[in-house]
Write a protein that holds these residues in place. Structure first.
Motif, PDB file in Angstrom:
ATOM      1  N   PRO A   2       0.996  -1.296  -0.039  1.00 21.35           N
ATOM      2  CA  PRO A   2      -0.123   0.159  -0.068  1.00 21.35           C
ATOM      3  C   PRO A   2       0.865   1.200  -0.103  1.00 21.35           C
ATOM      4  N   THR A   3       0.153   2.411  -0.840  1.00 17.40           N
ATOM      5  CA  THR A   3       1.170   3.579  -0.693  1.00 17.40           C
ATOM      6  C   THR A   3       1.084   4.461   0.612  1.00 17.40           C
ATOM      7  N   GLU A   4       0.059   3.895   1.444  1.00 20.57           N
ATOM      8  CA  GLU A   4       0.078   4.700   2.866  1.00 20.57           C
ATOM      9  C   GLU A   4       1.241   3.981   3.830  1.00 20.57           C
ATOM     10  N   GLN A   5       1.612   2.764   3.555  1.00 17.43           N
ATOM     11  CA  GLN A   5       2.744   2.257   4.267  1.00 17.43           C
ATOM     12  C   GLN A   5       4.068   2.840   3.774  1.00 17.43           C
ATOM     13  N   PHE A   7       4.385   5.837   2.577  1.00 18.40           N
ATOM     14  CA  PHE A   7       4.236   7.351   2.917  1.00 18.40           C
ATOM     15  C   PHE A   7       4.500   7.309   4.202  1.00 18.40           C
ATOM     16  N   ILE A   8       4.179   6.703   5.257  1.00 16.23           N
ATOM     17  CA  ILE A   8       4.255   6.587   6.437  1.00 16.23           C
ATOM     18  C   ILE A   8       5.660   6.352   6.896  1.00 16.23           C
ATOM     19  N   THR A  12       8.360   9.091   8.487  1.00 13.87           N
ATOM     20  CA  THR A  12       8.935   8.696   9.731  1.00 13.87           C
ATOM     21  C   THR A  12      10.528   8.579   9.690  1.00 13.87           C
ATOM     22  N   ALA A  64       8.888   1.541   4.560  1.00 15.89           N
ATOM     23  CA  ALA A  64       8.681   1.613   3.281  1.00 15.89           C
ATOM     24  C   ALA A  64       9.121   0.814   2.373  1.00 15.89           C
ATOM     25  N   ASN A  69       6.014  -5.141   7.929  1.00 14.32           N
ATOM     26  CA  ASN A  69       4.484  -4.867   7.576  1.00 14.32           C
ATOM     27  C   ASN A  69       3.660  -4.798   8.794  1.00 14.32           C
ATOM     28  N   ARG A  72      -2.377  -6.826  10.000  1.00 11.31           N
ATOM     29  CA  ARG A  72      -3.729  -6.549   9.612  1.00 11.31           C
ATOM     30  C   ARG A  72      -4.673  -7.425  10.049  1.00 11.31           C
TER      31      ARG A  72
END
Length: 73
Positions: A2-5, A7-8, A12, A64, A69, A72
């Motif tokens: 995921p792109t959110e992962q 980005f975060i 960070t 990143a 991971n 979930r």
């Protein structure tokens, strides 16, 4: 991945990198930095802060790159 992962993880590691660049400011201008200097001394406080921020950079880059991971449910 995921792109959110990504980005975060990048944010960070970037913020921890900025913290490494501004370490003296953190130790002299923030309450937690002054507390750390009072408890450990300046030299030890610098190494503790550097170690924590380096771990943050490593964690962010690992997140990143997908090495770490998130859980979930």
């Amino acid at each position: 991945m995921p792109t959110e992962q990504i980005f975060i993880g990048l944010v960070t590691s970037a913020l921890c990198g900025i913290g490494l660049y501004r370490e003296f400011w953190f130790l002299t201008e923030t309450n937690k930095g002054r507390w750390l200097v009072e408890k450990c001394g300046l030299t030890s406080a610098l190494w503790i802060l550097r170690g924590l921020l380096t771990l943050g950079v490593i964690f962010g880059l690992s997140l990143a790159m997908g090495i770490i991971n998130p859980v979930r449910w």
